[in-house]
Design a protein around this motif. Sequence first.
Motif, PDB file in Angstrom:
ATOM      1  N   GLU A   1      65.549  -3.803 -24.911  1.00 49.84           N
ATOM      2  CA  GLU A   1      66.237  -2.964 -24.031  1.00 49.84           C
ATOM      3  C   GLU A   1      66.822  -1.941 -24.832  1.00 49.84           C
ATOM      4  O   GLU A   1      67.946  -1.802 -25.040  1.00 49.84           O
TER       5      GLU A   1
ATOM      6  N   ASP B   1      68.713   1.503 -25.261  1.00 55.75           N
ATOM      7  CA  ASP B   1      69.609   1.681 -24.633  1.00 55.75           C
ATOM      8  C   ASP B   1      70.005   3.603 -24.979  1.00 55.75           C
ATOM      9  O   ASP B   1      70.938   3.987 -24.251  1.00 55.75           O
TER      10      ASP B   1
ATOM     11  N   ASP C   1      64.263   1.207 -16.272  1.00 55.33           N
ATOM     12  CA  ASP C   1      64.908   0.936 -17.121  1.00 55.33           C
ATOM     13  C   ASP C   1      63.936   1.191 -18.822  1.00 55.33           C
ATOM     14  O   ASP C   1      62.328   1.035 -18.140  1.00 55.33           O
TER      15      ASP C   1
ATOM     16  N   SER D   1      65.435  -0.480 -12.156  1.00 57.27           N
ATOM     17  CA  SER D   1      66.687  -1.760 -12.725  1.00 57.27           C
ATOM     18  C   SER D   1      66.314  -2.782 -12.180  1.00 57.27           C
ATOM     19  O   SER D   1      66.518  -2.952 -10.412  1.00 57.27           O
TER      20      SER D   1
ATOM     21  N   LEU E   1      63.412  -6.134 -15.119  1.00 56.12           N
ATOM     22  CA  LEU E   1      64.226  -6.251 -16.466  1.00 56.12           C
ATOM     23  C   LEU E   1      63.549  -7.683 -16.830  1.00 56.12           C
ATOM     24  O   LEU E   1      62.317  -7.880 -17.525  1.00 56.12           O
TER      25      LEU E   1
END
Length: 327
Positions: A134, A136, A191, A229, A232
């Motif tokens: 994931e 950032d 995301d 979002s 995920l």
Amino acid sequence: MLGNTGNTGPDNILKSEGMGARIKNSFKCLYKKAGEYVTAIKSSLYSMNPLSRVGSYLENSGEGSERLYKNGKDNKIISMAKTSKPGGKPLKYVGIAVLLIAIVGGVGYFIFHNMNSQPTVQDVKIDSDYAFIEYDGNDQGTLYYVGPHGNLHDLGTYNLEMKSDFAQALSVPKQFNQYEASKNPNFVPLDQVITIYNPNGVTLEVAHNNTILLNKLNPENYADVVVPSGYLKEYMTALGTGDYKAMHTSAAGLGYLQVNYPQIFNLLGETGNLHIYSPSSADFVSGYIIQTNNNTLIPYGFLLGVNNHVYGGNLPIENTEMVYNGN
């Protein structure tokens, strides 16, 4: 892969065991080095001491002077001089002190140099078809994988070392999120999850400072994937278990979603807007949807390529020929 691997947990995360062997070898070298330091410094002290000069008579004024010889075969002192000249014992103690200081200093330097030079690169093997990072937005990401029982596991945050073109392309969805949020208060951010695929189990090279070396992997085996979002974990679990179908939506499928699943339709439209927003040098494609076995629908898009260089060409979610028609 460096070192041997072994099962270190219930969900088959395999790590190299090279560090223990490396420390053991370090102490072996340390013992050898210490011996070399002792020999070298003892030789230096004997050569500086006039009492140790081979084949000469001791020219001391004190009583008890006697001749000093060395054995020519094994170079060992076989007769030590005796002298009552003042200062003999202090010289001996100074020599011992110098010897000890040199040994401690040399050993300390050796340990520091050996433990801080050329850190060993380790392999982390995840016994799963997929690993997920994931992203950032700051060249870091949280590493996940799905275990054999279908559980999603968080393995912590890692630094990422990536090819420069791929790293630059990762900034596009972030910029898109900021742009859309500034004009649409109901916008749901996208995301990013770097999806790594290997049907024989994912192997990641991990170096010092907790860094995953993405630039060492085959670009065809990983891609930047975007999902709305809130979806995920469902996305990672679906791919990790294999309980899903990846499809491209047809016109009929879009119409069906608009009537029956308007939220999914809108989220799918966001991935389409990312495609329009993204430059040709970092092309994100859209219009894809995952349908899980429990009928959860997950819109997604992915980075097709950077400057005509394809990423993720081996991922099944990019190569799907299935079409979603709304049934």
